[in-house]
Design a protein around this motif. Structure first.
Motif, PDB file in Angstrom:
ATOM      1  N   GLY A  49       0.806  -1.215   0.000  1.00 59.28           N
ATOM      2  CA  GLY A  49       0.000   0.000   0.000  1.00 59.28           C
ATOM      3  C   GLY A  49       0.839   1.265   0.000  1.00 59.28           C
ATOM      4  N   PHE A  50       2.009   1.215   0.624  1.00 60.31           N
ATOM      5  CA  PHE A  50       2.880   2.393   0.686  1.00 60.31           C
ATOM      6  C   PHE A  50       3.871   2.468  -0.466  1.00 60.31           C
ATOM      7  CE2 PHE A  50       1.578   2.148   5.156  1.00 60.31           C
ATOM      8  CZ  PHE A  50       1.177   3.460   5.343  1.00 60.31           C
ATOM      9  N   SER A  51       4.426   1.325  -0.850  1.00 62.00           N
ATOM     10  CA  SER A  51       5.511   1.351  -1.833  1.00 62.00           C
ATOM     11  C   SER A  51       5.067   0.990  -3.252  1.00 62.00           C
ATOM     12  CB  SER A  51       6.609   0.373  -1.418  1.00 62.00           C
ATOM     13  OG  SER A  51       6.129  -0.958  -1.482  1.00 62.00           O
ATOM     14  N   ASN A  52       3.895   0.381  -3.384  1.00 58.63           N
ATOM     15  CA  ASN A  52       3.374  -0.085  -4.666  1.00 58.63           C
ATOM     16  C   ASN A  52       4.310  -1.112  -5.322  1.00 58.63           C
ATOM     17  OD1 ASN A  52       1.196  -0.114  -6.418  1.00 58.63           O
ATOM     18  ND2 ASN A  52       2.103   1.382  -7.792  1.00 58.63           N
ATOM     19  N   VAL A  53       5.051  -1.860  -4.492  1.00 58.89           N
ATOM     20  CA  VAL A  53       5.928  -2.927  -4.967  1.00 58.89           C
ATOM     21  C   VAL A  53       5.457  -4.230  -4.338  1.00 58.89           C
ATOM     22  CG1 VAL A  53       8.269  -3.843  -4.959  1.00 58.89           C
ATOM     23  CG2 VAL A  53       7.889  -1.392  -5.231  1.00 58.89           C
ATOM     24  N   CYS A  54       5.139  -5.207  -5.180  1.00 61.29           N
ATOM     25  CA  CYS A  54       4.648  -6.484  -4.687  1.00 61.29           C
ATOM     26  C   CYS A  54       5.327  -7.607  -5.473  1.00 61.29           C
ATOM     27  CB  CYS A  54       3.146  -6.568  -4.850  1.00 61.29           C
ATOM     28  SG  CYS A  54       2.430  -8.122  -4.306  1.00 61.29           S
ATOM     29  N   PRO A  55       5.976  -8.542  -4.778  1.00 59.89           N
ATOM     30  CA  PRO A  55       6.643  -9.638  -5.489  1.00 59.89           C
ATOM     31  C   PRO A  55       5.688 -10.447  -6.375  1.00 59.89           C
ATOM     32  CG  PRO A  55       7.348  -9.588  -3.213  1.00 59.89           C
ATOM     33  CD  PRO A  55       6.234  -8.595  -3.340  1.00 59.89           C
ATOM     34  N   LEU A  56       4.472 -10.697  -5.890  1.00 56.83           N
ATOM     35  CA  LEU A  56       3.502 -11.435  -6.705  1.00 56.83           C
ATOM     36  C   LEU A  56       3.138 -10.645  -7.959  1.00 56.83           C
ATOM     37  CD1 LEU A  56       1.584 -13.813  -7.175  1.00 56.83           C
ATOM     38  CD2 LEU A  56      -0.082 -12.624  -5.749  1.00 56.83           C
ATOM     39  N   GLY A  57       3.002  -9.334  -7.820  1.00 54.88           N
ATOM     40  CA  GLY A  57       2.691  -8.492  -8.977  1.00 54.88           C
ATOM     41  C   GLY A  57       3.782  -8.552 -10.033  1.00 54.88           C
ATOM     42  N   ILE A  58       5.032  -8.561  -9.581  1.00 56.27           N
ATOM     43  CA  ILE A  58       6.162  -8.653 -10.515  1.00 56.27           C
ATOM     44  C   ILE A  58       6.111  -9.983 -11.265  1.00 56.27           C
ATOM     45  CG2 ILE A  58       8.681  -8.785 -10.648  1.00 56.27           C
ATOM     46  CD1 ILE A  58       8.696  -6.865  -8.189  1.00 56.27           C
ATOM     47  N   MET A  59       5.833 -11.077 -10.525  1.00 55.97           N
ATOM     48  CA  MET A  59       5.760 -12.403 -11.162  1.00 55.97           C
ATOM     49  C   MET A  59       4.597 -12.492 -12.134  1.00 55.97           C
ATOM     50  SD  MET A  59       6.807 -15.112  -8.195  1.00 55.97           S
ATOM     51  CE  MET A  59       5.893 -14.401  -6.847  1.00 55.97           C
ATOM     52  N   LEU A  60       3.448 -11.920 -11.775  1.00 56.98           N
ATOM     53  CA  LEU A  60       2.283 -11.963 -12.663  1.00 56.98           C
ATOM     54  C   LEU A  60       2.537 -11.166 -13.936  1.00 56.98           C
ATOM     55  CD1 LEU A  60      -0.617 -11.597 -10.071  1.00 56.98           C
ATOM     56  CD2 LEU A  60      -0.066 -13.626 -11.416  1.00 56.98           C
ATOM     57  N   LYS A  61       3.200 -10.019 -13.814  1.00 57.63           N
ATOM     58  CA  LYS A  61       3.518  -9.214 -15.004  1.00 57.63           C
ATOM     59  C   LYS A  61       4.463  -9.963 -15.935  1.00 57.63           C
ATOM     60  CE  LYS A  61       2.864  -4.828 -12.659  1.00 57.63           C
ATOM     61  NZ  LYS A  61       3.534  -3.670 -12.059  1.00 57.63           N
ATOM     62  N   LYS A  62       5.464 -10.656 -15.352  1.00 53.86           N
ATOM     63  CA  LYS A  62       6.387 -11.444 -16.170  1.00 53.86           C
ATOM     64  C   LYS A  62       5.689 -12.622 -16.826  1.00 53.86           C
ATOM     65  CE  LYS A  62      10.704 -10.216 -13.959  1.00 53.86           C
ATOM     66  NZ  LYS A  62      11.913 -10.684 -13.270  1.00 53.86           N
ATOM     67  N   ALA A  63       4.594 -13.106 -16.203  1.00 54.45           N
ATOM     68  CA  ALA A  63       3.834 -14.223 -16.763  1.00 54.45           C
ATOM     69  C   ALA A  63       2.874 -13.761 -17.860  1.00 54.45           C
ATOM     70  CB  ALA A  63       3.052 -14.935 -15.668  1.00 54.45           C
ATOM     71  N   GLY A  64       2.779 -12.441 -18.069  1.00 51.80           N
ATOM     72  CA  GLY A  64       1.967 -11.926 -19.161  1.00 51.80           C
ATOM     73  C   GLY A  64       0.579 -11.458 -18.769  1.00 51.80           C
ATOM     74  N   VAL A  65       0.291 -11.347 -17.477  1.00 49.15           N
ATOM     75  CA  VAL A  65      -1.016 -10.853 -17.040  1.00 49.15           C
ATOM     76  C   VAL A  65      -1.060  -9.352 -17.296  1.00 49.15           C
ATOM     77  CG1 VAL A  65      -2.552 -10.576 -15.058  1.00 49.15           C
ATOM     78  CG2 VAL A  65      -1.179 -12.652 -15.290  1.00 49.15           C
ATOM     79  N   PRO A  66      -2.142  -8.863 -17.912  1.00 45.62           N
ATOM     80  CA  PRO A  66      -2.217  -7.431 -18.218  1.00 45.62           C
ATOM     81  C   PRO A  66      -2.297  -6.582 -16.954  1.00 45.62           C
ATOM     82  CG  PRO A  66      -4.282  -8.514 -18.778  1.00 45.62           C
ATOM     83  CD  PRO A  66      -3.315  -9.589 -18.386  1.00 45.62           C
ATOM     84  N   ASP A  67      -1.655  -5.431 -16.993  1.00 46.42           N
ATOM     85  CA  ASP A  67      -1.624  -4.509 -15.863  1.00 46.42           C
ATOM     86  C   ASP A  67      -2.531  -3.324 -16.156  1.00 46.42           C
ATOM     87  OD1 ASP A  67      -0.908  -3.491 -13.438  1.00 46.42           O
ATOM     88  OD2 ASP A  67       0.933  -2.559 -14.163  1.00 46.42           O
ATOM     89  N   THR A  68      -3.781  -3.603 -16.419  1.00 47.52           N
ATOM     90  CA  THR A  68      -4.753  -2.551 -16.700  1.00 47.52           C
ATOM     91  C   THR A  68      -5.376  -2.076 -15.400  1.00 47.52           C
ATOM     92  OG1 THR A  68      -6.482  -4.200 -17.036  1.00 47.52           O
ATOM     93  CG2 THR A  68      -5.315  -3.430 -18.984  1.00 47.52           C
ATOM     94  N   PRO A  69      -5.837  -0.816 -15.334  1.00 49.42           N
ATOM     95  CA  PRO A  69      -6.474  -0.334 -14.113  1.00 49.42           C
ATOM     96  C   PRO A  69      -7.771  -1.091 -13.833  1.00 49.42           C
ATOM     97  CG  PRO A  69      -6.588   1.329 -15.848  1.00 49.42           C
ATOM     98  CD  PRO A  69      -5.782   0.179 -16.385  1.00 49.42           C
ATOM     99  N   SER A  70      -8.094  -1.232 -12.561  1.00 53.55           N
ATOM    100  CA  SER A  70      -9.332  -1.930 -12.202  1.00 53.55           C
ATOM    101  C   SER A  70     -10.532  -1.097 -12.599  1.00 53.55           C
ATOM    102  CB  SER A  70      -9.343  -2.227 -10.709  1.00 53.55           C
ATOM    103  OG  SER A  70      -9.341  -1.018  -9.983  1.00 53.55           O
ATOM    104  N   THR A  71     -11.683  -1.725 -12.675  1.00 52.83           N
ATOM    105  CA  THR A  71     -12.893  -1.026 -13.102  1.00 52.83           C
ATOM    106  C   THR A  71     -13.330   0.025 -12.098  1.00 52.83           C
ATOM    107  OG1 THR A  71     -14.228  -2.790 -12.140  1.00 52.83           O
ATOM    108  CG2 THR A  71     -13.744  -2.945 -14.490  1.00 52.83           C
ATOM    109  N   CYS A  72     -13.013  -0.139 -10.819  1.00 55.54           N
ATOM    110  CA  CYS A  72     -13.392   0.850  -9.802  1.00 55.54           C
ATOM    111  C   CYS A  72     -12.588   2.136  -9.949  1.00 55.54           C
ATOM    112  CB  CYS A  72     -13.166   0.262  -8.404  1.00 55.54           C
ATOM    113  SG  CYS A  72     -14.258  -1.094  -8.020  1.00 55.54           S
ATOM    114  N   ALA A  73     -11.390   2.053 -10.509  1.00 52.57           N
ATOM    115  CA  ALA A  73     -10.524   3.228 -10.611  1.00 52.57           C
ATOM    116  C   ALA A  73     -10.828   4.070 -11.840  1.00 52.57           C
ATOM    117  CB  ALA A  73      -9.062   2.784 -10.634  1.00 52.57           C
ATOM    118  N   ARG A  74     -11.651   3.605 -12.706  1.00 47.01           N
ATOM    119  CA  ARG A  74     -11.923   4.351 -13.950  1.00 47.01           C
ATOM    120  C   ARG A  74     -12.839   5.509 -13.747  1.00 47.01           C
ATOM    121  NH1 ARG A  74     -12.471  -0.497 -18.372  1.00 47.01           N
ATOM    122  NH2 ARG A  74     -10.414  -1.269 -18.021  1.00 47.01           N
TER     123      ARG A  74
END
Length: 74
Positions: A49-74
């Protein structure tokens, strides 16, 4: 599904599983040490929440999961 949504799903699942395995009243109880995993996931979410760095997020991005904004943030 996007990265942020999958992070929330994984974190929630890991917390529920570790609670089921770590609470003595649970029929799936194994050891109280599974509660340490719950604390680890909570701390990781806290720092994310403070740093916006997450190991799982890094792995998911490398696996090809799209990093699009969530529908609530639009």
């Amino acid at each position: 599904m996007n990265v942020e949504r999958l992070i929330r799903i994984f974190a929630g699942s890991f917390i529920l599983i570790s609670l089921a395995l770590g609470i003595e009243g649970s029929p799936l109880f194994v050891s109280k040490w599974f509660l340490a995993f719950t604390a680890f996931v909570g701390l990781n979410l806290f720092q994310f929440g403070f740093s916006n760095v997450c190991p799982l997020g890094i792995m998911l991005k490398k696996a090809g999961v799209p990093d699009t904004p969530s529908t609530c943030a639009r």
